[in-house]
Design an enzyme around this catalytic site. Structure first.
Site, PDB file in Angstrom:
ATOM      1  N   HIS A   5       0.676  -1.396   0.104  1.00  0.00           N
ATOM      2  CA  HIS A   5       0.465   0.255   0.222  1.00  0.00           C
ATOM      3  C   HIS A   5       1.457   0.714   0.038  1.00  0.00           C
ATOM      4  CE1 HIS A   5       0.050  -0.294   4.534  1.00  0.00           C
ATOM      5  NE2 HIS A   5       0.456   0.981   4.169  1.00  0.00           N
ATOM      6  N   ARG A   9      -1.633  11.453   4.762  1.00  0.00           N
ATOM      7  CA  ARG A   9      -2.386  11.721   5.301  1.00  0.00           C
ATOM      8  C   ARG A   9      -3.629  12.541   5.331  1.00  0.00           C
ATOM      9  NH1 ARG A   9       2.390  10.995   7.407  1.00  0.00           N
ATOM     10  NH2 ARG A   9       3.065   9.888   9.402  1.00  0.00           N
ATOM     11  N   GLU A  57      -3.955   3.432   1.662  1.00  0.00           N
ATOM     12  CA  GLU A  57      -4.262   4.065   2.747  1.00  0.00           C
ATOM     13  C   GLU A  57      -3.921   5.511   2.910  1.00  0.00           C
ATOM     14  OE1 GLU A  57      -2.233   3.486   7.148  1.00  0.00           O
ATOM     15  OE2 GLU A  57      -1.009   2.712   5.527  1.00  0.00           O
ATOM     16  N   ASN A  61      -5.314  12.394  10.673  1.00  0.00           N
ATOM     17  CA  ASN A  61      -4.973  12.569  12.812  1.00  0.00           C
ATOM     18  C   ASN A  61      -5.935  12.926  13.425  1.00  0.00           C
ATOM     19  OD1 ASN A  61      -2.344  11.041  12.835  1.00  0.00           O
ATOM     20  ND2 ASN A  61      -1.752  12.006  11.272  1.00  0.00           N
ATOM     21  N   HIS A  75       3.640  11.787  -7.641  1.00  0.00           N
ATOM     22  CA  HIS A  75       2.061  11.223  -7.919  1.00  0.00           C
ATOM     23  C   HIS A  75       2.245  10.090  -7.734  1.00  0.00           C
ATOM     24  CE1 HIS A  75       4.518  11.284 -11.672  1.00  0.00           C
ATOM     25  NE2 HIS A  75       3.740   9.535 -11.620  1.00  0.00           N
ATOM     26  N   GLU A 123      -1.478  10.169 -11.481  1.00  0.00           N
ATOM     27  CA  GLU A 123      -1.079  10.442 -12.981  1.00  0.00           C
ATOM     28  C   GLU A 123      -2.317   9.358 -12.877  1.00  0.00           C
ATOM     29  OE1 GLU A 123       2.312  10.068 -15.902  1.00  0.00           O
ATOM     30  OE2 GLU A 123       2.620   9.972 -14.246  1.00  0.00           O
TER      31      GLU A 123
END
Length: 137
Positions: A5, A9, A57, A61, A75, A123
Site C-alpha cells: 500500500h 495523510r 491507505e 490524525n 504522484h 497521474e
C-alpha cells in the site's frame, strides 16, 4: 517482494474517501479507528485490493486538518483504458483535472493529472492492458 500500500495523510477523511470512491472509482476496503492515539485509517483500492492490487491507505490524525505536502512527493499513478474518457468522468463527478489527457512531452503515451482534495497529484496513464477494466472506470 511487492508493494502492499501507499499511505497518504489527509485532513478530512470522509471528504477523501468520497473523492477516491466517487471520483476515481475505488472501493472502500476497510477502515479502523484508534481513539487512544487519535487517528483513523481507511484502505481503498481496485479489485478488492491485496493481493490482486496494492491499496491506498488514508490516515486521518484527528487533531490535524492540513499538511504541507513538501517537495519530495511526486504522484500516484493509475492505469486507465482511456485517459480522455477518464478525465471527462472525473470532471463530471466534481474532480479537478490539472493536466488534460494528451501525449507525454517527447513521447506517445497518453497521460493526464488530477488532484485530490488534499492537493495530492494522481497521474492517469492510458494503457492497452487496462482495457479489460483494471483501473479507473
Amino acid at each position: 517482494m511487492r508493494i502492499l500500500h501507499t499511505m497518504l495523510r489527509v485532513g478530512h477523511l470522509e471528504r477523501s474517501i468520497a473523492f477516491y470512491t466517487q471520483v476515481l472509482g475505488m472501493s472502500l476496503l476497510r477502515r479502523s479507528e484508534n481513539p487512544e492515539y487519535r487517528y483513523s485509517l481507511a484502505f481503498l483500492g481496485y479489485e478488492g485490493g491485496n493481493p490482486a492490487q496494492a491499496e491506498l491507505e488514508l490516515t486521518f490524525n484527528w487533531d490535524t486538518d492540513q499538511y504541507d505536502l513538501g517537495t519530495a512527493y511526486g504522484h500516484i499513478a493509475i492505469g486507465v483504458p482511456d485517459a480522455y474518457a477518464a478525465c471527462a468522468a472525473i470532471k463530471a463527478a466534481g474532480g479537478q483535472v490539472t493536466r488534460e489527457a494528451g501525449p507525454v512531452k517527447g513521447g506517445s503515451t497518453v497521460i493526464a493529472f488530477v488532484t485530490d482534495p488534499d492537493g495530492y497529484k494522481i497521474e492517469l496513464i492510458q494503457r492497452a492492458e487496462d482495457q479489460a477494466g483494471v483501473g479507473l472506470r
